[in-house]
Design a protein around this motif. Sequence first.
Motif, PDB file in Angstrom:
ATOM      1  N   PHE A   1       0.840  -1.208   0.000  1.00 10.54           N
ATOM      2  CA  PHE A   1       0.000   0.000   0.000  1.00 10.54           C
ATOM      3  C   PHE A   1       0.872   1.253   0.000  1.00 10.54           C
ATOM      4  O   PHE A   1       0.640   2.192  -0.773  1.00 10.54           O
ATOM      5  CB  PHE A   1      -0.923   0.007   1.214  1.00 10.54           C
ATOM      6  N   GLN A   2       1.853   1.272   0.869  1.00 14.28           N
ATOM      7  CA  GLN A   2       2.695   2.461   0.991  1.00 14.28           C
ATOM      8  C   GLN A   2       3.472   2.732  -0.292  1.00 14.28           C
ATOM      9  O   GLN A   2       3.705   3.899  -0.640  1.00 14.28           O
ATOM     10  CB  GLN A   2       3.626   2.305   2.194  1.00 14.28           C
ATOM     11  N   ARG A   3       3.857   1.686  -0.990  1.00  9.36           N
ATOM     12  CA  ARG A   3       4.545   1.856  -2.280  1.00  9.36           C
ATOM     13  C   ARG A   3       3.679   2.614  -3.267  1.00  9.36           C
ATOM     14  O   ARG A   3       4.183   3.340  -4.125  1.00  9.36           O
ATOM     15  CB  ARG A   3       4.914   0.474  -2.829  1.00  9.36           C
ATOM     16  N   ARG A   4       2.357   2.481  -3.131  1.00  8.56           N
ATOM     17  CA  ARG A   4       1.417   3.178  -4.000  1.00  8.56           C
ATOM     18  C   ARG A   4       0.973   4.524  -3.395  1.00  8.56           C
ATOM     19  O   ARG A   4       0.031   5.145  -3.877  1.00  8.56           O
ATOM     20  CB  ARG A   4       0.199   2.294  -4.256  1.00  8.56           C
ATOM     21  N   GLY A   5       1.643   4.967  -2.328  1.00  2.00           N
ATOM     22  CA  GLY A   5       1.311   6.252  -1.728  1.00  2.00           C
ATOM     23  C   GLY A   5       0.107   6.221  -0.808  1.00  2.00           C
ATOM     24  O   GLY A   5      -0.458   7.275  -0.502  1.00  2.00           O
ATOM     25  N   VAL A   6      -0.296   5.042  -0.349  1.00  2.00           N
ATOM     26  CA  VAL A   6      -1.467   4.893   0.497  1.00  2.00           C
ATOM     27  C   VAL A   6      -1.019   4.614   1.932  1.00  2.00           C
ATOM     28  O   VAL A   6      -0.271   3.663   2.186  1.00  2.00           O
ATOM     29  CB  VAL A   6      -2.380   3.752  -0.010  1.00  2.00           C
ATOM     30  N   LYS A   7      -1.481   5.429   2.869  1.00  2.00           N
ATOM     31  CA  LYS A   7      -1.167   5.224   4.278  1.00  2.00           C
ATOM     32  C   LYS A   7      -2.055   4.120   4.853  1.00  2.00           C
ATOM     33  O   LYS A   7      -3.176   3.896   4.382  1.00  2.00           O
ATOM     34  CB  LYS A   7      -1.373   6.513   5.060  1.00  2.00           C
ATOM     35  N   VAL A   8      -1.568   3.451   5.894  1.00  2.00           N
ATOM     36  CA  VAL A   8      -2.251   2.267   6.430  1.00  2.00           C
ATOM     37  C   VAL A   8      -2.566   2.431   7.911  1.00  2.00           C
ATOM     38  O   VAL A   8      -1.687   2.793   8.713  1.00  2.00           O
ATOM     39  CB  VAL A   8      -1.389   1.007   6.220  1.00  2.00           C
ATOM     40  N   PHE A   9      -3.839   2.168   8.253  1.00  2.00           N
ATOM     41  CA  PHE A   9      -4.295   2.136   9.639  1.00  2.00           C
ATOM     42  C   PHE A   9      -4.544   0.688  10.061  1.00  2.00           C
ATOM     43  O   PHE A   9      -4.971  -0.134   9.247  1.00  2.00           O
ATOM     44  CB  PHE A   9      -5.605   2.913   9.798  1.00  2.00           C
ATOM     45  N   LEU A  10      -4.322   0.415  11.345  1.00  2.00           N
ATOM     46  CA  LEU A  10      -4.724  -0.841  11.970  1.00  2.00           C
ATOM     47  C   LEU A  10      -5.821  -0.530  12.988  1.00  2.00           C
ATOM     48  O   LEU A  10      -5.866   0.571  13.555  1.00  2.00           O
ATOM     49  CB  LEU A  10      -3.544  -1.524  12.656  1.00  2.00           C
ATOM     50  N   PRO A  11      -6.712  -1.490  13.260  1.00  2.00           N
ATOM     51  CA  PRO A  11      -7.850  -1.214  14.149  1.00  2.00           C
ATOM     52  C   PRO A  11      -7.562  -1.523  15.611  1.00  2.00           C
ATOM     53  O   PRO A  11      -6.701  -2.334  15.944  1.00  2.00           O
ATOM     54  CB  PRO A  11      -8.923  -2.167  13.612  1.00  2.00           C
ATOM     55  N   THR A  12      -8.328  -0.854  16.474  1.00  2.00           N
ATOM     56  CA  THR A  12      -8.367  -1.217  17.889  1.00  2.00           C
ATOM     57  C   THR A  12      -9.796  -1.053  18.380  1.00  2.00           C
ATOM     58  O   THR A  12     -10.512  -0.146  17.944  1.00  2.00           O
ATOM     59  CB  THR A  12      -7.412  -0.362  18.739  1.00  2.00           C
ATOM     60  N   MET A  13     -10.220  -1.950  19.294  1.00  2.00           N
ATOM     61  CA  MET A  13     -11.611  -1.983  19.723  1.00  2.00           C
ATOM     62  C   MET A  13     -11.687  -2.124  21.239  1.00  2.00           C
ATOM     63  O   MET A  13     -11.315  -3.180  21.773  1.00  2.00           O
ATOM     64  CB  MET A  13     -12.342  -3.149  19.051  1.00  2.00           C
ATOM     65  N   PRO A  14     -12.171  -1.110  21.941  1.00  2.00           N
ATOM     66  CA  PRO A  14     -12.208  -1.198  23.406  1.00  2.00           C
ATOM     67  C   PRO A  14     -13.196  -2.218  23.937  1.00  2.00           C
ATOM     68  O   PRO A  14     -13.110  -2.612  25.101  1.00  2.00           O
ATOM     69  CB  PRO A  14     -12.631   0.224  23.811  1.00  2.00           C
ATOM     70  N   TRP A  15     -14.123  -2.665  23.071  1.00  2.00           N
ATOM     71  CA  TRP A  15     -15.154  -3.594  23.551  1.00  2.00           C
ATOM     72  C   TRP A  15     -14.697  -5.048  23.565  1.00  2.00           C
ATOM     73  O   TRP A  15     -15.419  -5.916  24.060  1.00  2.00           O
ATOM     74  CB  TRP A  15     -16.420  -3.461  22.713  1.00  2.00           C
ATOM     75  N   ASP A  16     -13.519  -5.342  23.051  1.00  2.00           N
ATOM     76  CA  ASP A  16     -13.062  -6.731  23.021  1.00  2.00           C
ATOM     77  C   ASP A  16     -12.473  -7.116  24.371  1.00  2.00           C
ATOM     78  O   ASP A  16     -11.259  -7.149  24.565  1.00  2.00           O
ATOM     79  CB  ASP A  16     -12.037  -6.929  21.903  1.00  2.00           C
ATOM     80  N   ASN A  17     -13.369  -7.415  25.292  1.00  2.00           N
ATOM     81  CA  ASN A  17     -12.969  -7.865  26.624  1.00  2.00           C
ATOM     82  C   ASN A  17     -13.625  -9.183  27.003  1.00  2.00           C
ATOM     83  O   ASN A  17     -13.647  -9.559  28.176  1.00  2.00           O
ATOM     84  CB  ASN A  17     -13.333  -6.803  27.665  1.00  2.00           C
ATOM     85  N   GLY A  18     -14.156  -9.889  25.993  1.00  3.22           N
ATOM     86  CA  GLY A  18     -14.788 -11.175  26.259  1.00  3.22           C
ATOM     87  C   GLY A  18     -13.997 -12.343  25.712  1.00  3.22           C
ATOM     88  O   GLY A  18     -14.320 -13.499  25.987  1.00  3.22           O
ATOM     89  N   THR A  19     -12.941 -12.059  24.930  1.00  2.00           N
ATOM     90  CA  THR A  19     -12.087 -13.115  24.392  1.00  2.00           C
ATOM     91  C   THR A  19     -10.851 -13.269  25.277  1.00  2.00           C
ATOM     92  O   THR A  19     -10.779 -12.720  26.375  1.00  2.00           O
ATOM     93  CB  THR A  19     -11.687 -12.774  22.944  1.00  2.00           C
ATOM     94  N   HIS A  20      -9.862 -13.997  24.793  1.00  2.00           N
ATOM     95  CA  HIS A  20      -8.660 -14.277  25.570  1.00  2.00           C
ATOM     96  C   HIS A  20      -8.010 -12.994  26.075  1.00  2.00           C
ATOM     97  O   HIS A  20      -7.821 -12.041  25.331  1.00  2.00           O
ATOM     98  CB  HIS A  20      -7.669 -15.056  24.700  1.00  2.00           C
ATOM     99  N   ASP A  21      -7.671 -12.960  27.338  1.00  2.00           N
ATOM    100  CA  ASP A  21      -7.026 -11.801  27.952  1.00  2.00           C
ATOM    101  C   ASP A  21      -5.604 -11.685  27.417  1.00  2.00           C
ATOM    102  O   ASP A  21      -4.777 -12.575  27.624  1.00  2.00           O
ATOM    103  CB  ASP A  21      -7.018 -11.957  29.474  1.00  2.00           C
ATOM    104  N   GLN A  22      -5.324 -10.571  26.727  1.00  2.00           N
ATOM    105  CA  GLN A  22      -4.005 -10.435  26.114  1.00  2.00           C
ATOM    106  C   GLN A  22      -2.912 -10.060  27.115  1.00  2.00           C
ATOM    107  O   GLN A  22      -1.731  -9.968  26.740  1.00  2.00           O
ATOM    108  CB  GLN A  22      -4.046  -9.408  24.985  1.00  2.00           C
ATOM    109  N   GLN A  23      -3.301  -9.813  28.396  1.00  2.00           N
ATOM    110  CA  GLN A  23      -2.324  -9.513  29.447  1.00  2.00           C
ATOM    111  C   GLN A  23      -1.460  -8.305  29.099  1.00  2.00           C
ATOM    112  O   GLN A  23      -0.276  -8.251  29.444  1.00  2.00           O
ATOM    113  CB  GLN A  23      -1.415 -10.739  29.689  1.00  2.00           C
ATOM    114  N   GLN A  24      -2.069  -7.340  28.412  1.00  2.00           N
ATOM    115  CA  GLN A  24      -1.338  -6.151  27.989  1.00  2.00           C
ATOM    116  C   GLN A  24      -2.360  -5.053  27.696  1.00  2.00           C
ATOM    117  O   GLN A  24      -3.450  -5.331  27.194  1.00  2.00           O
ATOM    118  CB  GLN A  24      -0.516  -6.462  26.726  1.00  2.00           C
TER     119      GLN A  24
END
Length: 717
Positions: A160-183
């Motif tokens: 993507f960046q090679r084509r001049g496109v910036k990249v976002f990754l997601p984060t979700m505060p509601w994900d507290n019902g799956t495995h505890d990431q301990q972080q």
Amino acid sequence: MTKAKEPKYYDTPLPHTIPAHLPLPGKSPDWPFLTIGKWKIDVNNYAASWREQLSIWRTEHKIRMGYSDAQYRRPDMQWAQKNFVHTQMMVEDRYFYDPVARTYTVDRYLDDLERRYGGIDSVLIWYIYPNIGIDNRNQTQLAHDMPGGLEGLKTAVQDFQRRGVKVFLPTMPWDNGTHDQQQADWDAVTGLALAAGADGVNGDTYNGVPRAFRDAADAAGLPLVLQPEGSLTADELLQWNNQTWGKASTEIIPAVSKVKWLESRHMVNIENRWCRDRTDDFHYMFFNGIGYTSWENVWGIWNGFTARDGEALRRLATILRTFHRQAVSPDWQPYAMALQQNVFASMFPADGTTLWTVVNRNEYEVGGEQLAVDHAPGRRYYDLWHGVPLEPLVEEGEDGATAIFDFTIEKRGFGAVLGIDEGAHCEGLDQVLATMRGFAAQPLQSYSAAWTPLPQQLVEIAPTRPAAEAPEGMVAIPGGVFNFEVTGIEVEGYTWAGMDFQYPWESTARRAHRRRMTIAPFHIDRYPVTNAEFKRFLDASGYWPADDHNFLRDWEQGAPRAGWENKPVTWVSLEDARAYAAWAGKRLPHEWEWQYAAQGQDGRLYPWGNEWQIDAAPAINKGRELPPPSDVDAHPAGASPFGVMDMVGNVWQWTDEYVDEHTRAACLRGGSSYEPQTSHWYFPQARRLDQHGKYLLMAPCKDRSALLGFRCVVDAA
């Protein structure tokens, strides 16, 4: 337990007119919407005093929040101020990844967008929802399950960046019902962004990404742009959230974006994922000089741009990208002097060049005199929308000269005027004029505004060699007339065309399905395929998938764990299940065969009857960790009318696959024992026999799940 629903977020508009009495210092500045006969409001009569008072309010508001614009002055984040076209991309989009060639196809994805609406400036790589919650893998773990792991994700980011496109990754505060990431989320997401080389973080359901994310990114030396979903209700958040995405106002008079007014360099990307006519959004975008979220693959449902919308975005983005310095000018003046009813304009001056954006909110073409602006001697003007010079009528007055512009705007269309002061240099002027002139040769009105859903196809399942008697371990299901009735349980999508699946007898995909059909006799496995049976298949066939990430993840040293032999095999992809079935001389069931075997002919809701029975299936697990599945024969009370066992509530089961141009999805039946808490956004359960799950498919490494197995059928002679 009642699940709390996350709120919808909007780009908070400022009021259209000044109230009879303005708020006193220290009082709430968040004025409500005013609805004084909207079509009668004389915007031009109020605009000057409105801007004057709102400028005072802005100054005081910044004082009260102790405002610092340091994040907007950072050279490493300047790109956010010209990030006009952003998209949220499902990793399951078939234009992004080829599971056969096992390669990311970013160029194919971007080429398609450039062809249809001029391309994007940034992308959110969305690898979490709607599949999260089918097991207890959390949002961080799902990033590691992308093809090639984090190194593979990094390769896609670089493409993507090679084509001049910036990249976002997601984060979700509601994900507290799956495995505890301990972080902490901010540390985990910053670590992912660092490993993948991402440029920003998108805060799903965040009405302002917390300062902890900014601090974590800075501590890692990573200049991440933060992009929450919302209007920054706590205004202090404006100081470190350089972007937001939210919905637009659709009033006749286009509202002014609150965050844009407070900080003109803040980029808002308007999002309206279920909209099929994007004109209101584009008017709001162009009037405010902000961006758009060009989201089409919405959780695997294709809400594609119409030809008219695609062409409109191409032209709007061309102007805003070229004049991005003007679009973020602190001297922006909304509600410039527009002379026609329901035509509205904004003025964006910077560097001796002024851009006026114009929108026609009428359902008819408007010609004649459109704008009246202060005129400066020696200033040159251009009808930017049509790419030609523009000669104004100049009128002298006591307060100076006024330039009046005469041009035509299509119904619900757009206009743009450019003024260049004497001696000022406008970089790229000739090119953008030629480009816009070429566009104008075909009016927007000539492009189709018709929206149509994508057609889906059922992936063929080849018949088996017919068997007169039920093979060992199988149950004979007699043929009969069956009222096949089922509904998709997707969280979003309403009941619109294009939702869920399109069965071979249907004209389009839709959420609810009903058909009286004749079922041919067949034989079906009494139990789901077990670990022991799958081990025999591996030993006899030598099968091993090329994409083996997560394959039989819960086995140890190439064999089921001790005591797990009679549990359903899981961590197998659809491709793995098909390979087993072919080796065994069987096939996967069509969904209606699976339902018929589970339900019989009386329409019951569960294999055993119409009420949930606690001894007929494993206990529901609402924790964050997963115990092993139950043995397939552990709940004899759950037998179907035909004696088929373990059909509901232990592990999901693969059936049919459907494809369209952009998405592959599997129809899952039976539900599982897992029900993660804390949010209704998790993959919803479908234990009832009149419901099914739609599971988006990307690649075996990501598709495999701890709670997804299968059973097979054989055709009857």
